[in-house]
Design a protein around this motif. Structure first.
Motif, short mmCIF file in Angstrom:
data_model
loop_
_atom_site.label_atom_id
_atom_site.label_comp_id
_atom_site.label_asym_id
_atom_site.label_seq_id
_atom_site.Cartn_x
_atom_site.Cartn_y
_atom_site.Cartn_z
N SER A 73 -8.79 35.46 41.17
CA SER A 73 -8.98 35.62 42.61
C SER A 73 -9.23 34.26 43.26
O SER A 73 -9.31 33.23 42.58
CB SER A 73 -10.16 36.55 42.88
N VAL A 74 -9.37 34.28 44.59
CA VAL A 74 -9.77 33.07 45.33
C VAL A 74 -11.20 33.21 45.84
O VAL A 74 -11.64 32.47 46.72
CB VAL A 74 -8.80 32.76 46.48
N GLY A 75 -11.92 34.19 45.29
CA GLY A 75 -13.33 34.34 45.62
C GLY A 75 -13.59 35.27 46.78
O GLY A 75 -12.74 36.07 47.18
N PRO B 207 -18.85 23.47 33.72
CA PRO B 207 -18.90 24.11 35.04
C PRO B 207 -19.01 23.12 36.19
O PRO B 207 -20.02 23.03 36.88
CB PRO B 207 -20.16 24.98 34.93
N ARG B 208 -17.94 22.38 36.41
CA ARG B 208 -17.90 21.40 37.49
C ARG B 208 -16.99 21.86 38.64
O ARG B 208 -16.79 21.12 39.60
CB ARG B 208 -17.38 20.06 36.98
N PHE B 209 -16.44 23.06 38.52
CA PHE B 209 -15.35 23.46 39.40
C PHE B 209 -15.76 24.53 40.40
O PHE B 209 -16.56 25.41 40.11
CB PHE B 209 -14.16 23.96 38.57
N VAL B 210 -15.17 24.43 41.61
CA VAL B 210 -15.32 25.43 42.66
C VAL B 210 -13.95 25.61 43.30
O VAL B 210 -13.25 24.63 43.55
CB VAL B 210 -16.32 24.97 43.76
N GLN B 211 -13.55 26.86 43.53
CA GLN B 211 -12.27 27.10 44.20
C GLN B 211 -12.52 27.48 45.65
O GLN B 211 -13.46 28.21 45.98
CB GLN B 211 -11.49 28.23 43.51
N ILE B 212 -11.66 26.96 46.53
CA ILE B 212 -11.69 27.40 47.93
C ILE B 212 -10.29 27.86 48.33
O ILE B 212 -9.28 27.44 47.76
CB ILE B 212 -12.20 26.32 48.89
N GLY C 140 -15.55 42.53 47.10
CA GLY C 140 -15.23 41.57 48.13
C GLY C 140 -14.45 40.36 47.66
O GLY C 140 -14.24 39.41 48.43
N PHE C 141 -13.98 40.37 46.40
CA PHE C 141 -13.17 39.26 45.91
C PHE C 141 -11.73 39.45 46.37
O PHE C 141 -11.17 40.55 46.27
CB PHE C 141 -13.23 39.18 44.38
N LEU C 142 -11.13 38.38 46.85
CA LEU C 142 -9.77 38.40 47.37
C LEU C 142 -8.82 37.80 46.35
O LEU C 142 -9.03 36.70 45.85
CB LEU C 142 -9.70 37.60 48.67
N THR C 143 -7.75 38.53 46.05
CA THR C 143 -6.70 38.03 45.17
C THR C 143 -5.41 37.93 45.97
O THR C 143 -4.97 38.92 46.57
CB THR C 143 -6.49 38.95 43.95
N ILE D 108 -11.97 30.02 54.16
CA ILE D 108 -11.73 31.47 54.21
C ILE D 108 -12.55 32.10 53.09
O ILE D 108 -13.44 32.90 53.35
CB ILE D 108 -10.23 31.82 54.11
N THR D 109 -12.28 31.72 51.84
CA THR D 109 -13.06 32.24 50.71
C THR D 109 -13.47 31.10 49.80
O THR D 109 -12.93 29.98 49.88
CB THR D 109 -12.26 33.28 49.89
N SER D 110 -14.40 31.39 48.91
CA SER D 110 -14.75 30.43 47.86
C SER D 110 -15.11 31.18 46.58
O SER D 110 -15.63 32.30 46.62
CB SER D 110 -15.92 29.54 48.29
N LEU D 111 -14.80 30.55 45.46
CA LEU D 111 -15.15 31.06 44.14
C LEU D 111 -16.11 30.04 43.54
O LEU D 111 -15.72 28.96 43.11
CB LEU D 111 -13.89 31.20 43.28
#
Length: 512
Positions: free
Chosen positions: A329-331, A292-297, A396-399, A307-310
């Motif tokens: 999604s993109v979070g 678990p080293r990853f974050v999406q923006i 509230g998750f955006l795809t 705008i969003t983050s996962l």
């Protein structure tokens, strides 16, 4: 406010902390970093006549001097114009002229030999005596210039459907809001961290310098000056605390190298990925290999990185019943912005219904540089119309489902079809051209050009390849050509790119 005040403050609090590194070697402490920025500010002012509010371009690959130049520009109160170093010199020259830049930093100082720079624009080569002279101009202003929060700081050129780049105006307030929101919704920043600039400093990677400057963290430019997965894995083990921005294709290459060499990414704390679609299978693979080293923006130049983050805990929550849906999604909206999905009348659409993504908040740009029409079309009642199509779920998750502007994203870099088309149709052998993206497992998408040859004029792929090589950046060039008799259009004469995608899928035309 002036974003350079963050460097000034950190240099006073922790002057001896390592600031700029090339590989494992420390090039400057924070005191030295700030002193160099001050000197560059003085040199720009005294030797080149640059003043507050004037534009200074940067057209070179990643290096520690890039950060010194950036902060010298801001210390003076001037505006940084970062230009993708992969662009063709002609493309860079257009941006420099449009921005009315007073100076441009390059590596060798030879851009002015390849293209004509605007009158009064001084070139400073970092590898030439001009850079040494600039830094020796004097101590410079003791503190950064006092500016209004709405003063322009970063003029980022992003192309549009008109075929010419548009200058996104980002203020000091925009950059501060983006940076503080990062610590809320993306990742904590620690003084022991090392921000690695493996992706271009002219893009999102460069924007992530601010929070690391504020926290007194290290700034590391790989010796390769770019992205080499083996080098990054080595740096993680030797330097530790690595954090960096990466396009999905970079993540895939990093994971493949880690698997091949039996490593798990030790010393890499955070990989923030974005800039293009990440396949669910690829992020699952990344989590399995590296943890678990990853974050999406998700962001745009017009709302930089925000705008969003996962978040990493969501990405890692494989026990959640909707885990794979969330991975696709993109979070959710980041803390300083509001995100909606709307119809053409800007009315909200119900959860699950696709529409245009719009965003409002302090990270949204001030507008487009000297382009009032584009600004009016994009900023509507305070909302940024992203041009992206997506849907929000009840949580509230955006795809994201499509891109209304037909942008091609290859290796995390935006490629705009109209720009490529305009180059192609200038060749006498090309009667018509239309460019689309084709799915590519390695790069996300690759560029495909449909060509209608000029009657009676020989036309083949090598000819067009040579033409494009002399007119545009290499990454924008078509990877293959489809020669056809006609390009499908609707009754208004608009090219039907959906039809082109269908034809491509069916193998129509003569592929080369």
């Amino acid at each position: 406010m002036n974003i350079a005040s963050w460097l000034h403050a950190t240099a006073r609090i922790t002057p001896d902390a390592p600031a700029l590194l090339e590989g494992e070697q420390v090039r400057a402490t924070y005191a030295e970093f700030a002193a160099r920025a001050r000197a560059i500010a003085a040199g720009l002012r005294d030797a080149h006549g640059v003043g507050p509010g004037q534009r200074v371009a940067l057209f070179m690959e990643n290096r520690t001097e890039y950060l010194e130049a950036l902060y010298g520009v801001w210390w003076l109160g001037a505006v940084a114009v970062p230009i993708n170093y992969k662009l063709h010199p002609k493309e860079a020259a257009w941006i420099i002229e449009n921005a009315d830049a007073s100076a441009v930093f390059t590596a060798a100082g030879t851009l002015g030999e390849a293209v004509r720079l605007p009158t009064g624009c001084h070139e400073v080569g970092v590898d030439t005596p001009a850079w040494v002279a600039l830094g020796a101009a004097g101590p410079g202003p003791e503190v950064p210039a006092l500016l209004d929060a709405g003063a322009l700081a970063w003029l980022f050129y992003t192309s549009g459907t008109t075929g010419r780049p548009k200058g996104v105006m980002l203020t000091h307030q925009n950059l501060a809001a983006m940076s503080t929101t990062y610590t809320l919704d993306v990742d904590d920043v620690r003084p022991s961290d090392a921000a690695v600039y493996a992706a271009p400093l002219s893009h999102g990677a460069g924007l992530y310098n601010f929070m690391h400057v504020r926290r007194g963290a290290r700034h590391l430019v790989p010796r390769s000056h770019g992205f080499d997965p083996g080098e990054i894995l080595d740096l993680g083990e030797r330097v530790g605390g690595l954090s960096f921005f990466a396009a999905p294709t970079m993540v895939k290459r990093l994971v493949d190298e880690a698997r091949r060499t039996g490593r798990t990414g030790a010393g890499i704390r955070t990989v923030v990925y974005g800039g293009g679609p990440m396949y669910v299978a690829d992020i699952e693979d990344a989590l399995a290999v590296m943890g678990p080293r990853f974050v999406q923006i998700y962001g745009q130049g017009e709302s930089p990185m925000t705008i969003t983050s996962l978040r990493r805990e969501v990405l890692a929550a494989s026990e959640h019943p909707r885990w794979r849906e969330r991975l696709a999604s993109v979070g959710a909206a980041q803390g300083c912005v509001e995100v909606r999905v709307v119809d053409e009348a800007m009315a909200d659409l119900p959860p699950g219904t696709p529409g245009e993504v719009v965003v409002r908040g302090p990270t949204v740009m001030a507008g487009y540089w000297r382009n009032e029409q584009a600004t009016r079309e994009t900023l509507v009642d305070g909302w940024l119309r992203t041009g992206d199509i997506g849907r929000l779920d009840v949580e509230g998750f955006l795809t994201l489902t499509d891109r209304s502007k037909d942008v091609i994203i290859s290796g995390g870099t935006n490629i705009y079809p109209r720009e490529v088309e305009e180059v192609l149709v200038r060749h006498p052998a090309v009667a018509e051209a239309a460019v689309i993206g084709e799915p590519d497992r390695e790069w996300g998408e690759s560029v495909v050009a449909f060509i209608v040859p000029t009657e009676g004029v020989p036309c083949d792929a090598p000819t067009l390849e040579a033409w494009c090589r002399g007119e545009m950046a290499s990454f924008k060039k078509p990877k293959r050509y489809v020669f056809c008799e006609v390009i499908p259009k609707n009754s208004y004469g608009k090219t039907l790119k959906t039809e082109l995608r269908r034809l491509l899928a069916e193998g129509a035309g003569r592929h080369i």
